[in-house]
Design a protein around this motif. Structure first.
Motif, PDB file in Angstrom:
ATOM      1  N   MET A   1       0.899  -1.179  -0.112  1.00  0.00           N
ATOM      2  CA  MET A   1       0.064  -0.033  -0.027  1.00  0.00           C
ATOM      3  C   MET A   1       0.694   1.290   0.080  1.00  0.00           C
ATOM      4  O   MET A   1       1.411   1.627   1.092  1.00  0.00           O
ATOM      5  N   HIS A   4      -0.626   7.597  -0.301  1.00  0.00           N
ATOM      6  CA  HIS A   4      -1.705   8.295  -1.212  1.00  0.00           C
ATOM      7  C   HIS A   4      -1.359   9.679  -1.678  1.00  0.00           C
ATOM      8  O   HIS A   4      -0.656  10.496  -0.809  1.00  0.00           O
TER       9      HIS A   4
ATOM     10  N   GLY B 154      -5.965  -5.028   5.264  1.00  0.00           N
ATOM     11  CA  GLY B 154      -5.900  -3.755   4.846  1.00  0.00           C
ATOM     12  C   GLY B 154      -6.573  -3.695   3.265  1.00  0.00           C
ATOM     13  O   GLY B 154      -7.353  -2.880   3.095  1.00  0.00           O
ATOM     14  N   ARG B 196      -0.704   0.991   7.943  1.00  0.00           N
ATOM     15  CA  ARG B 196      -1.407   1.100   6.554  1.00  0.00           C
ATOM     16  C   ARG B 196      -2.876   0.237   6.505  1.00  0.00           C
ATOM     17  O   ARG B 196      -3.600   0.847   5.776  1.00  0.00           O
ATOM     18  N   ALA B 197      -2.851  -0.753   7.362  1.00  0.00           N
ATOM     19  CA  ALA B 197      -4.196  -1.383   7.471  1.00  0.00           C
ATOM     20  C   ALA B 197      -5.155  -0.450   8.219  1.00  0.00           C
ATOM     21  O   ALA B 197      -6.525  -0.363   7.529  1.00  0.00           O
ATOM     22  N   TYR B 199      -5.512   2.675   7.948  1.00  0.00           N
ATOM     23  CA  TYR B 199      -6.077   3.694   6.877  1.00  0.00           C
ATOM     24  C   TYR B 199      -7.486   3.341   6.136  1.00  0.00           C
ATOM     25  O   TYR B 199      -8.368   4.023   6.245  1.00  0.00           O
ATOM     26  N   ASN B 200      -7.055   1.870   5.661  1.00  0.00           N
ATOM     27  CA  ASN B 200      -8.340   1.270   4.935  1.00  0.00           C
ATOM     28  C   ASN B 200      -9.563   0.940   6.242  1.00  0.00           C
ATOM     29  O   ASN B 200     -10.614   0.951   5.521  1.00  0.00           O
TER      30      ASN B 200
END
Lengths: 421, 869
Positions: A1, A4, B154, B196-197, B199-200
């Motif tokens: 990921m 962004h 995530g 990061r996970a 975030y989702n």
């Protein structure tokens, strides 16, 4: 990921010119679509009757100056054969066709011979300017005014919708028709009614609605501003009052920038209709008009009241009303001697016998034959006109009567007993 | 088939080997899909296979489950769902197994594929054990399994929508993620994956954010993560904060003081990627508050669901100095480089948003900084001061700004001419543009442009258009807004004396050798467009002279052949600009009586050029030429018929362009223009057009935004050809009806959907309107009678749902009138019996919007007649 992206537009305008081009095109298309819709809707919603008078239609384009013109209200016959024409086409008519069409389209007041009920509640009043009654039509980038017989008074640029070749993006469908009085002294068109505005027909709207729109739209358009390059004549609104004591008083005596010619009374609920209507009334006396009693073409008041009546097959003499009112009868011998035919308009003087009323209805008239009327004159006098003129000479309806009626209406309103006399 | 070798071959440097391998893979897939997918998943899960073949196997699997284009995606989903259950179970088993692999790339690829499968299956209530088996992994010892599992969670949360995961599972996922983020977690890899996970996962946490204790804990963990020693973890943690600022704006008040401290520290001290996220947090808060305050100011005063907490206003005294500091951190060539995004740019952008949020309050906080720095020898200080001034021009009131601008204007004009630094001049020209954009125009009480300074302004701007491309581009922009400010002036514009010179200077710019840099040429043409749009009676004859000039330019682009692909791209771009310019000119000259006739002399030649441009077939040119043709049709009227035989095929091509939906949408609009121009003369082309429009509507490839205009276009056609529309009724009416019914079933969940539903309904209603009016006074009116009941029902529904905007209200009440007008007594009883017609009409009659009132007045007449007959 991955992280962004958070970049934002930098030193850039909010929308690109390309986006602006798209949006302007969409706007134009939406506007054109709306206009096309409105046009289609008008095609039926405003079909008007086109009175087709007389068996021998007179070529009005060859109109000669009247020999014995009388300064008076035009009297038209609202009935007759109907040729359907819609105002969208009417605005585009040219030449003789336009004259013919517009000659029959004005709404004409009856004369006030008694005071209508509910004057305070249902009526407006305003001081009528003295001048030439006309329709003003703006379309295709020009403006034309037409007198009540349909003939052209002025052709000029104006700030009315599509009234001059200046403004952008005016569609060919945009036009307007105003009912005006042209006042010579200050060269101004006083607008007394609005028939069409920016392509929208107001025929089937109440006077209340028409006046409301007239007031807001006319000012918005800039037509009330001083004359300029693209706007030759000033248009002006007339102060319209609710017909209560104060309103009537103001209309009657108030200062106006024009020469008054009587008072006009409009019923608030009346639609615009062509021809004579009892829902619009005219009233005058010496205080508010120079022309109370009809004059002849030399401006002189004749000794005796004159009336114009139409001769019928059976010899009856009738007014222009629908249905006609019979004022007398000619015997066949007299008709033959004078060479009169059915359908002729005949002028009479009212003799000393005058008009006789029974129960408030005209029973007989003492008439004296004067002669045939010039052929260019199309209509007989109306009943209300004859009576009003008669009353003026004998027992006029005075302003006090109008004020008095207000008092009685409100007094009676609280105690509604039906009087059976 | 030995799939490993084929997969390796497919990555070979040898083109022919690669091609052969790709072909055999494709054959395998076509002949035996299940076997193909099974062997790919086997390859991916096997630790004995080489990394390269495993990675490609995973990639092909992923692509077998998802695609960008909606219709393709739909096909792939259906294909997967129809596969044998046993096969799918085996594949999924392989995928989950791969998460424990020691090879990082295999794990990572597998987690993405798992998320794709979850994206298909969870909404179907399939694969119920997925989440529990993933969560079971979390408790395993090996760090790499934990990391891969968090990554998978995530991806999964990114893929599926929150409503398909039960709250119980959400709780467990969040627990696992929060645990992984905790500072007590020993492995950096696990913490990063967990952050990061997070975030989702945030969008799943509605319930948890409403629980004070849980929210406190999540916020604590996220804030702690922003202090991690690992840059990537800090960056990911700030990303979470940014996301929280927009998703949970109304819940973050208790944490704002801490967040301010954290972000201020990051902006001052941290590395750029982290500092940028910290600034983004404040920009995002501004976005939220601007939206809320706009709602406050709009129709629904006080009705906004979310209250404004005025975080920006409260933070202002500390926030503004922090942002001003960043302005001094410019990079040397940032204005020449498109892709740059740095601290100074982010800070300046945020400052502009803050100004829009708080208005006047920002001015006294920024002015001392400007005054102190604007004349300093260091260009960075001058530029930062200028940028700060430019940033605060939108938001504060003209009363507050005009006196400042009056003082600054002269200084800016001098700086633009004399400052030695390119960067300063760039920002100065941009600031001038902002001054003209926000403080100049007919709505301003005190004009800032006067007879006295107008000439100087224009002289300076025209001079700057000869400067370096980036400066010249900003000067063009400033001239654009200067011109726009005079758009309402009908006759003598202050620009009139300079009109010729302005046009010539702009044309010169378009011919500069370096006009391709910094989008200078585009800016010059765009400004020329605005100059044309704002031309007045006095200057419009000069626009007429521009016609042959632009035509010649366009002609030249059509004469050049054998271009390299790069030259060809540039040529296409230029054609787009020239067509755009011609479109603006056509629109202007064609709508004025004064110029229309003279302009029409060029119509044939212009149309001929457009037809040649179509032969080039590039999307943007196509669209611009199409737009221009719409304007031409509008100006030409009935005469446009002579172009139809040649033009028709391009019209059809435009309507078939599903991929570039803008082109399709523009073409649909042009069909409307042509209908209104040609009226019944459009009839010969209608079979083809209607066929194409109906195909468009039934295609699931076409972007949904094109559908409403297509319905409106039905109305345009019907209005133009009247009762000849008869033969299309059997196709159009059912389509309208089903679209109307469909629009009733959309749960009006979000604003975007409500907006689209309104657009769609407006299109449907415009179609009905056009059809009714088209058939009016025709003996075939009775063909419409069977459709009337459902149309009245549709109107009832629209009225009762209360979601309609003004546009729909106006169109809907109009349709009621059209129905009555055309069907007369046949509609009378229907309307009288309808549930809400009367209320609807009364509501419209008393509307404040005069357009609605007008429609309603008309409908009242028509209905009155229909009922009285």
């Amino acid at each position: 990921m991955a992280p962004h992206d958070i970049r934002r537009p930098f030193k850039r305008a909010a929308i690109s010119d390309q986006q602006k081009r798209r949006e302007l095109s969409l706007q134009r298309q939406a506007q054109n679509r709306t206009e096309a819709q409105l046009q289609a809707r008008r095609l039926a919603s405003s079909i008007l009757s086109f009175p087709n008078h007389n068996s021998d239609p007179q070529p009005l384009e060859s109109l000669e100056p009247l020999v014995e013109e009388i300064v008076e209200e035009p009297e038209t016959d609202a009935a007759g054969d109907i040729t359907e024409i819609d105002i969208r086409q009417a605005a585009r008519l040219k030449g003789s066709e336009a004259r013919r069409w517009f000659a029959s389209q004005l709404m004409l007041p009856e004369w006030m011979i008694d005071v209508p009920d509910r004057l305070v509640e249902d009526w407006y009043v305003f001081a009528r300017p003295s001048g030439k009654r006309c329709f003003v039509v703006s379309s295709n980038g020009t403006t034309v005014s037409r007198l009540r017989n349909g003939s052209q008074l002025h052709r000029f640029p104006s700030a009315l919708p599509n009234g001059a070749k200046t403004k952008e993006s005016r569609s060919a469908q945009s036009y307007c028709i105003l009912d005006c009085i042209f006042h010579e002294l200050d060269q101004t068109y006083y607008v007394i009614d609005m028939v069409c505005w920016a392509g929208i027909s107001f025929y089937e709207c109440t006077a209340e609605f028409r006046f409301f729109w007239m007031n807001s739209k006319l000012v918005e358009s800039g037509a009330c501003e001083a004359p300029s390059n693209y706007h030759r004549y000033r248009f002006s609104l007339i102060p319209v009052y609710g017909c209560d004591h104060e309103g009537l008083q103001t209309a009657y005596t108030g200062e106006v920038p024009y020469v008054k010619d009587g008072l006009l009374f409009y019923n608030k609920h009346a639609h615009y209709q062509t021809g004579n209507t009892p829902l619009v009334l005219v009233w005058k006396d010496e205080t508010c008009s120079q022309y109370v009693i009809d004059t002849d073409n030399k401006g002189q008041v004749p000794n005796q009241q004159q009336v114009v009546l139409e001769l019928q097959d059976n010899g009856q003499l009738v007014t222009s009303d629908d249905p006609p009112v019979v004022l007398g009868c000619l015997n066949a011998t007299f008709t033959q001697e004078t060479g009169l035919h059915s359908g002729n308009l005949v002028r009479f003087a009212v003799n000393d016998g005058g008009l006789t009323f029974v129960d408030g209805k005209l029973e007989k008239a003492d008439l004296h034959y004067v002669g045939k009327v010039h052929r260019a004159r199309a209509f007989a006098d109306s009943y209300s006109k004859i009576i009003f003129q008669y009353m003026v000479r004998n027992s006029p309806l005075r302003i006090e009567h109008l004020f008095a009626s207000m008092g009685t209406v409100s007094e009676q309103g609280s105690n509604e007993v039906e009087m059976v006399g | 088939m030995e799939v490993t070798q084929v997969l390796l071959n497919a990555q070979s440097v040898d083109g022919s080997v690669r091609k052969h391998a790709e072909e055999s893979l494709k054959r395998f897939q076509d002949e035996n899909l299940a076997g193909f997918l099974l062997s790919l998943s086997g390859e991916l899960s096997s630790d004995e296979k080489p990394v390269d073949s495993r990675r490609l196997a995973g990639l092909i699997l992923k692509n077998a489950l998802d695609a960008k284009e909606q219709h393709r995606k739909f096909e792939l989903v259906q294909r997967w769902l129809s596969l044998d259950v046993g096969v799918k179970t085996q594949i999924k088993h392989c995928l989950l197994q791969t998460l424990s692999s020691h090879v990082h790339e295999a794990r990572s690829t597998a987690s993405q594929v798992i998320a794709k499968v979850a994206g298909i299956e969870l909404p179907q209530k399939q694969w119920p054990e997925l989440i529990s088996s993933l969560l079971a992994n979390i408790h395993q010892v090996p760090v790499h399994v934990k990391q891969a599992t968090l990554e998978t969670l995530g991806y999964m949360c990114e893929e599926v929508s929150p409503d398909v995961v039960e709250q119980e599972h959400v709780n467990k996922i969040l627990t696992a993620v929060v645990q992984g983020m905790n500072s007590s977690e020993g492995s950096t890899d696990v913490r990063l994956a967990a952050t990061r996970a997070m975030y989702n996962t945030l969008s799943f946490a509605q319930a948890n954010f409403s629980n004070d204790m849980e929210r406190d804990y999540i916020m604590k963990v996220v804030c702690e993560a922003t202090l991690s020693s690992e840059l990537k973890i800090r960056q990911a943690a700030f990303e979470c904060l940014v996301s929280i600022s927009s998703s949970y704006y109304e819940k973050i008040a208790p944490y704002m003081q801490d967040i301010f401290n954290i972000t201020a520290k990051a902006v001052k001290e941290d590395e750029e990627p982290v500092a940028l996220q910290a600034i983004e947090f404040w920009s995002s808060i501004c976005d939220e508050e601007i939206d809320i305050l706009e709602d406050y100011a709009g129709d629904f005063a006080g009705d906004s669901e979310i209250p404004c907490f005025y975080f920006i206003k409260k933070a202002l005294p500390a926030l503004v100095p922090m942002l001003l500091e960043t302005l001094l951190k410019q990079e040397e060539d940032q204005d020449q480089d498109e892709g740059v995004w740095n601290l100074a740019m982010a800070g300046g952008t945020c400052l502009g948003l803050v100004a829009r949020t708080v208005g006047d309050d920002i001015v006294p906080l920024v002015m001392p900084f400007i005054e102190e720095n604007i004349s300093k020898p260091d260009w960075r200080q001058r530029e930062a001061a200028t940028y700060a001034f430019g940033s605060i021009l939108e938001g504060p009131s003209p009363d507050k700004l005009t006196p400042l601008v009056n003082v600054a204007l002269n200084f800016m004009l001098t700086a633009l001419t004399t400052d030695p630094n390119n960067h300063v001049k760039d920002t100065t020209a941009w600031t001038l543009g902002r001054i003209f954009e926000f403080l100049h125009g007919s709505s301003m009480e005190t004009p800032i442009i006067t007879q006295a300074n107008c000439q100087q302004i224009i002289t300076v701007l025209l001079q700057s258009m000869k400067d370096a491309p980036n400066v010249a581009e900003k000067a063009c922009g400033a001239l654009y807004f200067l011109t726009q400010g005079f758009e309402d002036i009908d006759q003598t514009s202050p620009l009139t004396p300079y009109f010729q010179e302005i046009v010539q200077s702009l044309l010169l710019v378009t011919h500069r050798e370096d006009a391709g840099e910094s989008r200078l040429r585009t800016a010059a043409y765009e400004t020329l467009n605005e100059v044309v749009r704002c031309s007045t009676d006095e200057t419009v004859p000069m626009v007429l002279q521009l016609v042959p000039v632009i035509m010649m330019e366009l002609h030249k682009t059509l004469e050049e052949h054998n271009l390299s692909s790069d030259e060809r791209r540039k040529q296409n771009e230029l054609q787009g600009l020239l067509c755009g310019c011609l479109q603006v000119i056509i629109q202007k000259l064609g709508s004025l009586e004064q110029t229309k006739y003279a302009f029409m002399q060029y119509a044939d030649q212009i149309m001929n050029l457009f037809l040649r441009v179509f032969a080039f077939r590039s999307a943007t040119v196509h669209e611009e030429a199409m737009l221009a043709i719409g304007s031409l049709a509008y100006s030409t009227g009935q005469d446009f018929a002579k172009y139809m035989p040649e033009f028709y095929k391009y019209l059809e091509m435009g309507l078939q362009n599903f991929e570039e939906y803008q082109v399709c949408a523009v073409t649909v609009g042009v069909v409307g223009d042509i209908c209104r121009a040609l009226e019944e003369k459009v009839l010969p082309w209608c079979d083809g057009i209607m066929t194409q429009l109906l195909k468009d509507l039934s295609s699931n490839q076409l972007h949904r935004s094109v559908k409403p205009p297509i319905f409106s276009c039905f109305g345009d056609i019907a209005l133009a050809i009247g009762e000849n529309f008869e033969k299309y009724l059997m196709y159009a009416m059912p389509m309208l009806q089903s679209a109307a019914e469909l629009s009733a079933h959309t749960s009006s969940a979000d604003d975007e959907m409500i907006e689209y539903t309104n657009l769609l309904r407006n299109g449907i209603l415009e179609a009905y309107s056009g059809i009714f009016q088209g058939f009016k006074n025709s003996p075939k009116t009775q063909l419409l009678i069977p459709h009337a009941p459902h149309i009245v029902q549709f109107l009832d529904l629209i009225y009762m749902e209360k979601d309609m905007d003004d546009m729909v209200m106006k169109t809907a009440i109009g349709v009621l009138g059209d129905l009555a007008d055309t069907l007369g007594s046949n509609a009378g009883s229907l309307i009288q019996q309808s549930l809400s017609s009367k209320d609807f009409l009364n509501e419209c009659l008393s509307s404040d919007d005069h357009v609605i009132k007008e429609s309603a007045e008309w409908a009242k007449l028509a209905i009155g007649r229909a009922i009285s007959i």
